[in-house]
Structures are given as structure tokens and as C-alpha cells.
Design a protein around this motif. Sequence first.
Motif, PDB file in Angstrom:
ATOM      1  N   VAL A 152       0.342   8.087  -2.107  1.00  0.00           N
ATOM      2  CA  VAL A 152       1.369   7.331  -2.833  1.00  0.00           C
ATOM      3  C   VAL A 152       1.288   5.851  -2.472  1.00  0.00           C
ATOM      4  O   VAL A 152       1.421   4.981  -3.335  1.00  0.00           O
ATOM      5  CB  VAL A 152       2.772   7.894  -2.528  1.00  0.00           C
ATOM      6  CG1 VAL A 152       3.848   7.045  -3.205  1.00  0.00           C
ATOM      7  CG2 VAL A 152       2.878   9.340  -2.985  1.00  0.00           C
ATOM      8  N   GLN A 153       1.048   5.559  -1.192  1.00  0.00           N
ATOM      9  CA  GLN A 153       0.928   4.159  -0.779  1.00  0.00           C
ATOM     10  C   GLN A 153      -0.244   3.484  -1.482  1.00  0.00           C
ATOM     11  O   GLN A 153      -0.153   2.314  -1.870  1.00  0.00           O
ATOM     12  CB  GLN A 153       0.762   4.062   0.737  1.00  0.00           C
ATOM     13  CG  GLN A 153       0.646   2.634   1.262  1.00  0.00           C
ATOM     14  CD  GLN A 153       1.854   1.771   0.923  1.00  0.00           C
ATOM     15  OE1 GLN A 153       2.977   2.263   0.857  1.00  0.00           O
ATOM     16  NE2 GLN A 153       1.635   0.490   0.698  1.00  0.00           N
ATOM     17  N   ASN A 154      -1.335   4.210  -1.665  1.00  0.00           N
ATOM     18  CA  ASN A 154      -2.473   3.651  -2.396  1.00  0.00           C
ATOM     19  C   ASN A 154      -2.078   3.288  -3.822  1.00  0.00           C
ATOM     20  O   ASN A 154      -2.524   2.268  -4.370  1.00  0.00           O
ATOM     21  CB  ASN A 154      -3.631   4.649  -2.414  1.00  0.00           C
ATOM     22  CG  ASN A 154      -4.286   4.803  -1.053  1.00  0.00           C
ATOM     23  OD1 ASN A 154      -4.145   3.943  -0.186  1.00  0.00           O
ATOM     24  ND2 ASN A 154      -5.000   5.902  -0.856  1.00  0.00           N
ATOM     25  N   LYS A 155      -1.238   4.116  -4.430  1.00  0.00           N
ATOM     26  CA  LYS A 155      -0.764   3.837  -5.784  1.00  0.00           C
ATOM     27  C   LYS A 155       0.127   2.596  -5.798  1.00  0.00           C
ATOM     28  O   LYS A 155       0.018   1.745  -6.694  1.00  0.00           O
ATOM     29  CB  LYS A 155       0.009   5.052  -6.314  1.00  0.00           C
ATOM     30  CG  LYS A 155       0.560   4.875  -7.719  1.00  0.00           C
ATOM     31  CD  LYS A 155      -0.561   4.689  -8.730  1.00  0.00           C
ATOM     32  CE  LYS A 155      -0.028   4.630 -10.141  1.00  0.00           C
ATOM     33  NZ  LYS A 155      -1.114   4.387 -11.126  1.00  0.00           N
ATOM     34  N   ILE A 156       1.000   2.487  -4.803  1.00  0.00           N
ATOM     35  CA  ILE A 156       1.873   1.309  -4.708  1.00  0.00           C
ATOM     36  C   ILE A 156       1.036   0.040  -4.550  1.00  0.00           C
ATOM     37  O   ILE A 156       1.295  -0.979  -5.195  1.00  0.00           O
ATOM     38  CB  ILE A 156       2.869   1.468  -3.544  1.00  0.00           C
ATOM     39  CG1 ILE A 156       3.851   2.609  -3.847  1.00  0.00           C
ATOM     40  CG2 ILE A 156       3.627   0.163  -3.287  1.00  0.00           C
ATOM     41  CD1 ILE A 156       4.715   3.008  -2.672  1.00  0.00           C
ATOM     42  N   GLU A 157       0.020   0.107  -3.692  1.00  0.00           N
ATOM     43  CA  GLU A 157      -0.867  -1.050  -3.506  1.00  0.00           C
ATOM     44  C   GLU A 157      -1.544  -1.428  -4.823  1.00  0.00           C
ATOM     45  O   GLU A 157      -1.674  -2.615  -5.153  1.00  0.00           O
ATOM     46  CB  GLU A 157      -1.930  -0.725  -2.455  1.00  0.00           C
ATOM     47  CG  GLU A 157      -1.413  -0.655  -1.036  1.00  0.00           C
ATOM     48  CD  GLU A 157      -1.272  -2.031  -0.398  1.00  0.00           C
ATOM     49  OE1 GLU A 157      -2.089  -2.922  -0.676  1.00  0.00           O
ATOM     50  OE2 GLU A 157      -0.326  -2.201   0.388  1.00  0.00           O
ATOM     51  N   ALA A 158      -1.971  -0.423  -5.581  1.00  0.00           N
ATOM     52  CA  ALA A 158      -2.630  -0.689  -6.857  1.00  0.00           C
ATOM     53  C   ALA A 158      -1.668  -1.360  -7.839  1.00  0.00           C
ATOM     54  O   ALA A 158      -2.059  -2.269  -8.588  1.00  0.00           O
ATOM     55  CB  ALA A 158      -3.169   0.614  -7.451  1.00  0.00           C
ATOM     56  N   LEU A 159      -0.409  -0.939  -7.833  1.00  0.00           N
ATOM     57  CA  LEU A 159       0.585  -1.544  -8.723  1.00  0.00           C
ATOM     58  C   LEU A 159       0.885  -2.984  -8.306  1.00  0.00           C
ATOM     59  O   LEU A 159       1.037  -3.870  -9.157  1.00  0.00           O
ATOM     60  CB  LEU A 159       1.866  -0.706  -8.717  1.00  0.00           C
ATOM     61  CG  LEU A 159       1.755   0.674  -9.379  1.00  0.00           C
ATOM     62  CD1 LEU A 159       3.009   1.498  -9.108  1.00  0.00           C
ATOM     63  CD2 LEU A 159       1.525   0.533 -10.877  1.00  0.00           C
ATOM     64  N   ILE A 160       0.968  -3.226  -7.003  1.00  0.00           N
ATOM     65  CA  ILE A 160       1.181  -4.593  -6.512  1.00  0.00           C
ATOM     66  C   ILE A 160       0.025  -5.493  -6.953  1.00  0.00           C
ATOM     67  O   ILE A 160       0.233  -6.612  -7.439  1.00  0.00           O
ATOM     68  CB  ILE A 160       1.323  -4.594  -4.977  1.00  0.00           C
ATOM     69  CG1 ILE A 160       2.641  -3.922  -4.563  1.00  0.00           C
ATOM     70  CG2 ILE A 160       1.249  -6.015  -4.422  1.00  0.00           C
ATOM     71  CD1 ILE A 160       2.752  -3.639  -3.077  1.00  0.00           C
ATOM     72  N   ASN A 161      -1.193  -4.996  -6.801  1.00  0.00           N
ATOM     73  CA  ASN A 161      -2.363  -5.778  -7.203  1.00  0.00           C
ATOM     74  C   ASN A 161      -2.374  -6.028  -8.710  1.00  0.00           C
ATOM     75  O   ASN A 161      -2.811  -7.095  -9.170  1.00  0.00           O
ATOM     76  CB  ASN A 161      -3.643  -5.059  -6.778  1.00  0.00           C
ATOM     77  CG  ASN A 161      -3.833  -5.068  -5.270  1.00  0.00           C
ATOM     78  OD1 ASN A 161      -3.320  -5.941  -4.573  1.00  0.00           O
ATOM     79  ND2 ASN A 161      -4.556  -4.083  -4.747  1.00  0.00           N
ATOM     80  N   ALA A 162      -1.885  -5.059  -9.486  1.00  0.00           N
ATOM     81  CA  ALA A 162      -1.833  -5.230 -10.940  1.00  0.00           C
ATOM     82  C   ALA A 162      -0.862  -6.344 -11.322  1.00  0.00           C
ATOM     83  O   ALA A 162      -1.127  -7.129 -12.238  1.00  0.00           O
ATOM     84  CB  ALA A 162      -1.425  -3.914 -11.604  1.00  0.00           C
ATOM     85  N   VAL A 163       0.266  -6.429 -10.618  1.00  0.00           N
ATOM     86  CA  VAL A 163       1.210  -7.523 -10.864  1.00  0.00           C
ATOM     87  C   VAL A 163       0.558  -8.851 -10.516  1.00  0.00           C
ATOM     88  O   VAL A 163       0.675  -9.838 -11.254  1.00  0.00           O
ATOM     89  CB  VAL A 163       2.508  -7.324 -10.054  1.00  0.00           C
ATOM     90  CG1 VAL A 163       3.410  -8.552 -10.189  1.00  0.00           C
ATOM     91  CG2 VAL A 163       3.250  -6.076 -10.517  1.00  0.00           C
TER      92      VAL A 163
END
Length: 241
Positions: free
Chosen positions: A152-163
Motif C-alpha cells: 500500500v505504501q508503494n501505491k501511496i508513493e506512486a500517487l505522490i509522484n503522479a501529483v
Amino acid sequence: MTGARLGIVGGLGPLAGAHFYRRLIELTPAEVDEDHLAVVLISQPSIPSRRKFLADQGPSPAPALQQVVRELESLGCDLIAIPSSTTHAFYDDMAAAVHTPILHLLAEVAAALRSAGAHRPAMLATQATIDTGIYQPHFRPDLRPLYPPPTVQNKIEALINAVKRGDDVKPLSAEISNVVSGPWTTPADSVLLACTETPLITPTTCSLPIFSATDILARAVLKRLRPEHSPATQCSYGWWT
């Protein structure tokens, strides 16, 4: 020109800094332009990556951060705000470089959670913020943050990077809604949008109260520079932010 002047260390990332300024405007009780704060925002995206440095993968951002706060001080700012949780790993470096007071975002978030009676916030933060544990010294003993499992943390990191890339926020909001609706948040009593990119993609559906580090910082600014007009704790969306 009269009135208090706020300095904002922006570019950490650029959208997070711009969003903080927008939320500051939106939360300010104002009838006309003159009711708003005077603001100096320095957006300096070339500051070395805080996340990479904390992972031993890049140069220290401290000298560049010190340069920005010195410039804000030289421009007559009465208070400095840094809308980035991870960057507060370098708070002492910045505070030592100037006489101007710098709001401590992490302390303000901890105070807001305490005031609201939150005990088990699900944390949406960068891996660097989690690894350094920079929030923990500010949390009272009975506040036990809930951190996501690695997938889940990997997904959160990916979303942060997308922003940070400037991706369309609407589908990202749907994705982060799925993140906070997952089984890992079952023990939580709230959600903390600790990374200041995440309020840009606030979950559209969530059964838990949501705290935004961005809004908490904006309210802290207004409390200090416009104490007679401090906004209420609950935002217009019905979430605690």
C-alpha cells in the motif's frame, strides 16, 4: 504597505506549495482583496530531493533550504511556513539560519489531532517521513499512528509522484479513495494526509474523518497573523481538516 507578511518555502513540490497558498486564501475570512495576508512565495524546485538525501541517495538540501529562508527574511517576512512534512527533517537547519520564526508543521498537526481527540490516524506520508519517524516526537503517548503495509505504501508513493508530475488529479482521487478504504485502515479512527501532495487528491469517499496537513498549516498561519479571524476547525466539506 502595512500588515504582517508571510513567507512560504514552495517548490517542495510546486503544486503542494501553490495548493497551500490557495487554501490559505480560501480559509481567510475576507470581503475584499485587502483582507488577505501579504505573502512572499519562493518556489524553488531545484532544491535537492529531501527524499533521496534521507535515503542516502543524493546531496543534502539543507544549504539550499537555508538560502530560501534567508531570502524570505531579507524580504521582510514576519513568519515562514513550509508546506512539506518531509522537509521538516531539516527544520533545525532552517531555524538556525534566520531570526524570523518558522512554523513547525509537524507540531501543528500533532496539536490539531490532539485537539480533535484522534488516537489512531492512518498515515498517508512519504516513505522518508515514515522511515525518519519525524512525526513521532510530536505525538502524545496515546496517539499511535497507523502506517500502511509495504504494498500500500508503494501505491501511496506512486500517487505522490503522479501529483508531482502534474497528472490529472481526478482519477488519482479515485485511486487514493481505494487506498484509504482498504483493510489496513480498519483500526484507524481518522486519516492524516501528511504528505502535502495528498490533499490535492483528497479521497472522494471515506468513512473516517480526514485531516489535511496543508489546511492545518494554513489555519496555524491565520491563528498567528490574523488571530481575530481564525477559521473554524471543521471545513466546509464536513471533514475534519
